[in-house]
Design an enzyme around this catalytic site. Structure first.
Site, PDB file in Angstrom:
ATOM      1  N   LYS A   1      -9.493   6.156  -5.385  1.00  7.51           N
ATOM      2  CA  LYS A   1      -8.541   6.692  -4.711  1.00  7.51           C
ATOM      3  C   LYS A   1      -9.047   7.035  -3.310  1.00  7.51           C
ATOM      4  CE  LYS A   1      -5.293   5.634  -7.507  1.00  7.51           C
ATOM      5  NZ  LYS A   1      -4.298   4.882  -6.949  1.00  7.51           N
TER       6      LYS A   1
ATOM      7  N   LYS B   1       4.934  -2.524 -10.736  1.00  7.12           N
ATOM      8  CA  LYS B   1       5.042  -1.247 -11.853  1.00  7.12           C
ATOM      9  C   LYS B   1       6.370  -1.345 -12.212  1.00  7.12           C
ATOM     10  CE  LYS B   1       1.745   2.195  -9.764  1.00  7.12           C
ATOM     11  NZ  LYS B   1       1.192   1.402  -8.636  1.00  7.12           N
TER      12      LYS B   1
HETATM   13 MG    MG Z   1      -1.827   1.441  -6.024  1.00  5.99          MG
END
Ligand code: MG
Length: 375
Positions: free
Chosen positions: A165, A265
């Site tokens: 991240k 997603k």
């Molecule tokens: Mg991503």
């Protein structure tokens, strides 16, 4: 078959590691998930789940999912849950947009279709490919040294794909990528996911500074156009995630050669029906995918597993076992990670049975008897 009732439960899913941090100073420590049951006149119930990554990640939030389901559910009473194309038409006619609201309902109807036909959802989506599939591990945003250390720790748990991240200060992010890359072993895959956090000029600096590192760059900037500018500059393989919110963006991205991989997603695109449509298009056109959701527990992990496990291996870049990140297991039969890999159930439907005692009382019930439902 007809839908006779839609019920929803709220459940908190705390993280084993305390918190999960990504770009822009965002973090979540307890996920607010919603479990949805679609009940039918034949006594069979389908299960779905929706769990946004807090309110700041996508245009979605947990209470919004529940408010949206309360709004939408009355329009679905009497609909045939097995006719998934028509069901999605009906949802889109009753509510414009809000794909994440529709995701858990669509997921529950796939569970029903599997249960009624006696087949696992993975079979209905093309069939299990091999015995299992590879997962990635997200590495929460910390110092470069702390994140690099996690590579070795997670490899011991079996993971070989690591998603850093980043999306913070570009100089720190360059250090995060270079330090983590030094921990890689042959066969490992490293992704630097900025989660829209870099400005275009910062993204160009980072991309240039890691030209010699074996790393993928994921969603550097907020807009599609900014990402495209970075993509045209970098020599690193490129992943688009947040901006790919429907099949039209996939088509445009492919036409522009804007990415090598997309992050698909389930709730971002409105459920398993739309996710499968995009999955099949990507397979036909040679775009690889990370198949997952915004977050979730046992039911979402099961749904991800059925879609991922039925995807040809060369186009499945990676996937996620969200239920291993959280401390609460609320359904029997959910897939469990083994050596960094996951497998979809061979039971009918999604193969999960929620523990009703753990779920407690529903927060929403729409059954045609109590008007618009209780929240
Ligand atoms: Mg991503």
């Amino acid at each position: 078959m007809k839908i006779t009732a839609i019920r929803a439960w709220q459940i908190d899913l705390p993280l084993h590691e305390g918190s999960y941090k990504w770009s822009g100073g965002n973090s979540v420590s307890v996920f607010d998930s919603t479990v949805v049951a679609v009940e039918t006149d034949e006594g069979v119930t389908g299960w779905g789940e929706i769990c946004p990554l807090g309110p700041a990640y996508l245009p979605a939030y947990a209470a919004g999912a529940r408010a949206g389901i309360a709004e939408l559910a009355p329009a679905l009473l009497g609909a045939d849950p097995l006719s998934l194309g028509q069901l999605n038409e009906r949802m889109d006619a009753a509510m414009r947009g809000h794909p994440y609201v529709k995701s858990a309902i669509d997921m529950a109807c796939w569970d029903l279709l599997g249960k009624v036909s006696g087949l696992p959802v993975a079979t209905l989506m093309g069939g299990h490919v091999g015995n299992d599939f590879a997962l990635y591990r997200a590495i929460s945003q910390e110092s470069p040294a702390q994140m690099a250390k996690k590579v070795g720790q997670y490899r011991k748990e079996g993971y070989r794909k690591f998603q850093l991240k980043v999306g913070g200060d570009p100089d720190v992010d360059i250090a995060r990528i270079r330090t983590a890359a030094r921990e890689l072993e042959r066969g490992d895959v490293l992704v630097a996911d900025a989660n829209t956090g870099w400005t275009q000029h910062a993204a160009l600096r980072v991309a240039d500074a890691v030209r010699d590192v074996d790393v993928y760059i994921e969603q550097p900037c907020m807009s599609y156009e900014q990402c495209l500018a970075v993509r045209r500059h970098t020599n690193r393989p490129f992943v688009l995630d947040e901006v790919v919110d429907g099949i039209d963006m996939v088509v445009q991205g492919i036409a522009d050669q804007a990415m090598d991989v997309i992050n698909l997603k389930i709730s971002k695109v409105g459920g398993l029906t739309r996710a499968r449509q995009i999955r099949d298009l990507c397979v036909s056109l040679g775009i690889a995918m990370t198949i997952e959701d915004t977050w979730g527990g046992d039911i979402i992990t099961a749904a991800i597993a059925h879609l991922a496990h039925s995807t040809p291996e060369r186009y499945l870049f990676s996937s996620t076992d969200f239920n291993s990140y959280v401390t609460v297991a609320f359904a029997d039969g959910a897939p469990q990670r083994k050596a960094g890999r996951l497998a979809a159930s061979h039971e009918p439907g999604l193969g999960v049975a929620p523990k009703m005692k753990l779920l407690g009382r529903p927060v929403l019930e729409v059954d045609g008897k109590a008007g618009k439902g209780r929240r």
